[in-house]
Design an enzyme around this catalytic site. Structure first.
Site, mmCIF file in Angstrom:
data_model
loop_
_atom_site.group_PDB
_atom_site.id
_atom_site.type_symbol
_atom_site.label_atom_id
_atom_site.label_comp_id
_atom_site.label_asym_id
_atom_site.label_seq_id
_atom_site.Cartn_x
_atom_site.Cartn_y
_atom_site.Cartn_z
ATOM 1 N N GLN A 1 -4.729 -1.338 9.726
ATOM 2 C CA GLN A 1 -4.546 -2.650 9.086
ATOM 3 C C GLN A 1 -5.111 -3.744 9.995
ATOM 4 O OE1 GLN A 1 -3.289 -3.240 5.945
ATOM 5 N NE2 GLN A 1 -3.848 -5.369 6.276
ATOM 6 N N ASP B 1 -11.206 3.224 4.731
ATOM 7 C CA ASP B 1 -11.665 1.861 4.470
ATOM 8 C C ASP B 1 -13.179 1.738 4.627
ATOM 9 O OD1 ASP B 1 -10.888 -0.556 3.535
ATOM 10 O OD2 ASP B 1 -9.954 -1.273 5.383
ATOM 11 N N LYS C 1 0.850 -1.213 0.000
ATOM 12 C CA LYS C 1 0.000 0.000 0.000
ATOM 13 C C LYS C 1 0.878 1.252 0.000
ATOM 14 C CE LYS C 1 -3.802 -2.349 2.289
ATOM 15 N NZ LYS C 1 -4.414 -2.757 3.562
#
Ligand code: NDP
Length: 281
Positions: free
Chosen positions: A93, A116, A49
Site C-alpha cells: 500500500q 499492482d 480491499k
C-alpha cells in the site's frame, strides 16, 4: 447531455462473474497486503480491499508495520511472501513512510506476484507492447470502462494528464498499445488547455481540484476523471469541474463512483489472474 460512465455498476458486474468463478475453486486465491505507517486514508483503502476480497472468496492477509519500520523489515516481509506458495498476489500500500525507498521495495516483489503491476518487469513489458503478469490496477480499470461502454480507442487522440508510474505513465502506454495517438501532460506542460482541447479521450490523473474546466474540452469528448480531491465540505471531487464540462461531452465519469470502484475491481481480477498463471489454469 453526457452519458455517465458508471464505474460502480461495471465493477459490480465484473466482480459478480469473478465471484462465481472463485466459488468453484477448491483452493482459493490469496492476496497479501503490506501497509506501513498510520496514514488514515491508506488504512481505509486496505480495509476496503480486505473486505472486498473476502466477499469474493479471496483469502486476504494484511501485514501491518509501524511508521518507524526499517527498509529491511519490509524487504523481509516481501521475501517471505515471495517464497510462500500459498500467496498468489502481493500489494504494498502506497505511500510508504518517507524514510523508505519505495522503488527498492516494489522491485523486490516477485513480478509474477506483483498484483499492482508496478515492478519494472511488468511496467517494461507494457512499455514495450508486451503482456505483463499484471497491469496496474487503475489504468486497467479505465481500459475496462472504455471497453464496457464500447468507446473506440483505435485512431483516437487520447490526452492523459499525469505521468506517475501508478496511473498516467502505464495508462499512456496502454492507450498507445490500443492504437490511440497519445499525449501525456504533466506539471511542466505548456498550454495544457490547447492540448486537452484536441482530445477525443481526455483522462485526468493529476490530483488537482478544478484543473479541467469547460473551455479545455473538445465538444463530444470522452472524459475520465481519476483525481480524488477533498472539498472544503469534506466531500470528494475529481480534477474535472463536472457540472461545467458535462454539457459539452459525450461520456463522463463521476467522482466518486467512476474510476475508484474499477481500481479495486482490477485488484481482485489481477489476484485471480495471477492465481491462474501460477497454477497453470
Ligand atoms: P501523483 O501525484 O503521483 O502524480 C500526479 C501527476 O499529475 C504528476 O505527473 C504531475 O506532474 C501531474 N500534475 C500535477 N499537477 C498538474 C497540473 N496542474 N497540470 C498538469 N499536470 C499536473 O499522483 P497519482 O498519479 O498517484 O494520482 C493522481 C490522482 O489520482 C490523485 O488525485 C489520486 O488520489 C488519484 N488516484 C485515484 C485512484 C482511483 O482509484 N480513483 C487510484 C490512484 C490515484 P509532474 O510529474 O510534473 O509532477
Amino acid at each position: 447531455m453526457a452519458k455517465l460512465i458508471e464505474g460502480k455498476l461495471v465493477a459490480k458486474k465484473i466482480l459478480d462473474n469473478l465471484s462465481d468463478e472463485i466459488l468453484f475453486l477448491e483452493k482459493k486465491p490469496c492476496l497479501a497486503v503490506i501497509i506501513a505507517g498510520n496514514d488514515p486514508a491508506s488504512k481505509i483503502y486496505v480495509n476496503s480491499k480486505k473486505k472486498k476480497a473476502e466477499e469474493l472468496g479471496i483469502k486476504s492477509i494484511v501485514i501491518e508495520l509501524p511508521e518507524n519500520c526499517t527498509q529491511q523489515e519490509i524487504l523481509e516481509k516481501i521475501y517471505t511472501l515471495n517464497n510462500d506458495d500459498s500467496v498468489n498476489a502481493i500489494l504494498v500500500q502506497l505511500p510508504l513512510p518517507a524514510h523508505i525507498d519505495t522503488k527498492e521495495v516494489l522491485e523486490k516483489i516477485n513480478p509474477i506476484k506483483d498484483v499492482d503491476g508496478l515492478h519494472s518487469y511488468n511496467l517494461g513489458r507494457i512499455a514495450s507492447g508486451n503482456k505483463p503478469y499484471s497491469y496496474p490496477c487503475t489504468p486497467m480499470g479505465i481500459i475496462r470502462l472504455l471497453e464496457y461502454y464500447d468507446i473506440a480507442v483505435d485512431g483516437q487522440n487520447a490526452v492523459v494528464i499525469g505521468r506517475s508510474n501508478l496511473v498516467g505513465r502505464p495508462l499512456s502506454y496502454m492507450l498507445l498499445n490500443a492504437n490511440a495517438t497519445v499525449t501525456t501532460c504533466h506539471s511542466k506542460t505548456k498550454n495544457l488547455a490547447k492540448i486537452t482541447g484536441q482530445a477525443d479521450i481526455l483522462i485526468s490523473a493529476a490530483g488537482q481540484k478544478g484543473l479541467v474546466k469547460a473551455g479545455m474540452v473538445k465538444k463530444g469528448a470522452v472524459v475520465i476523471d481519476v483525481g480524488i480531491n477533498r472539498q472544503q465540505d469534506g466531500k470528494l471531487c475529481g480534477d474535472v469541474d463536472f457540472w461545467e464540462v458535462e454539457p459539452d461531452v459525450s461520456y463522463i465519469t463521476p467522482v466518486p463512483g467512476g474510476v475508484g470502484p474499477m481500481t479495486i475491481c482490477s485488484l481482485m481480477q489481477n489476484t485471480f489472474d495471477l492465481y491462474k498463471i501460477q497454477n497453470r489454469i
